[in-house]
Design an enzyme around this catalytic site. Structure first.
Site: not given
Ligand code: CTP
Length: 228
Positions: A27-29
């Protein structure tokens, strides 16, 4: 044209998650703040809003229809369902605003049970996810949203990459930012964005709150819709 009747906004927000087993994902932030701000601003301006959210910890803005999704493929299906033309509502009144940080890759396989360290290879086989904006751009014009706005989060000077994405994804505008700049990007309440248009025009906005950027984008989308 002076018609200022409400538009239908379809806004995506947050990250997507791409699971490799029930307890691990890529995923990513992204926190979803920018997309939620756009949904709130569009609703406050009197528009109908569907907010398609990846996994985020934010409250649904009042009066907004929220659809929760996990993966990029879920998000694509939700976007397709949300933009379906309805009787009496021309697609010229629909605006798609893609703020979501969609994962470009997913693990080639998702195991049903937790993978054990001992069974796992040191490399992960990935496959490409569909590009949601490109897929929408391939829908015949009468059935796709008339206004399509994308985001381009870059590390470093963002406008040339944004111009490429604007062309490749058939967009009316790309909202570009350098996520490494102070006060911009993931997890902060402010943003410093540059609007990039298909004719090469560029408009750099000052550092402002994500709510203020959102209000500016809702006005822009309404103006673009009037010109279609
Ligand atoms: N986007 C999309 N589908 C994807 C990836 C991105 O619709 N699979 C959308 C994003 O929501 C954003 C725009 O495309 O509005 C640009 O996303 P970005 O991640 O900056 O660009 P990519 O197309 O992934 O290109 P690159 O990896 O080369 O930066």
């Amino acid at each position: 044209m002076t018609d200022r009747s409400p538009l239908r906004f379809v806004v995506t927000a947050g990250p997507t998650r791409e699971y490799l087993d029930p307890v691990r994902f890529l995923s990513n932030p992204s926190t979803g703040r920018m997309g939620f701000a756009v949904a709130r601003a569009a609703r406050a301006a009197g528009h109908e809003v569907t907010l398609i959210a990846g996994p985020v910890a934010l409250k649904t803005p009042k009066g907004v229809t929220r659809v929760d999704v996990v993966s990029a493929r879920d998000m694509l299906a939700a976007v397709k369902a949300a933009i379906v033309p309805r009787k009496g509502h021309g697609q010229d009144r629909t605006c798609l605003v893609m703020t979501a940080a969609v994962a470009d890759w997913r693990p080639a396989e998702c195991a049903e049970r937790k993978r054990k360290k001992g069974e796992m290879a040191d490399t992960l086989k990935l496959v490409r996810n569909p590009d949601i904006l490109k897929t929408v751009n391939e829908i015949p014009a009468v059935r796709r949203p008339a206004v399509r706005i994308g985001f381009a989060a870059e590390t470093g000077e963002p406008t040339s990459e944004a111009a490429r994405k604007c062309r490749e994804k058939g967009l009316d505008c790309v909202v570009a930012n350098d996520v490494t700049a102070p006060g911009a990007g993931f997890g902060v309440k402010t943003n410093q964005v540059t609007l990039v248009f298909p004719d090469g025009t560029i408009e750099a906005l000052p550092l402002m709150s994500k709510d203020a950027v959102a209000r500016r984008l809702v006005r822009l989308a309404a103006n673009l819709a009037e010109r279609k």
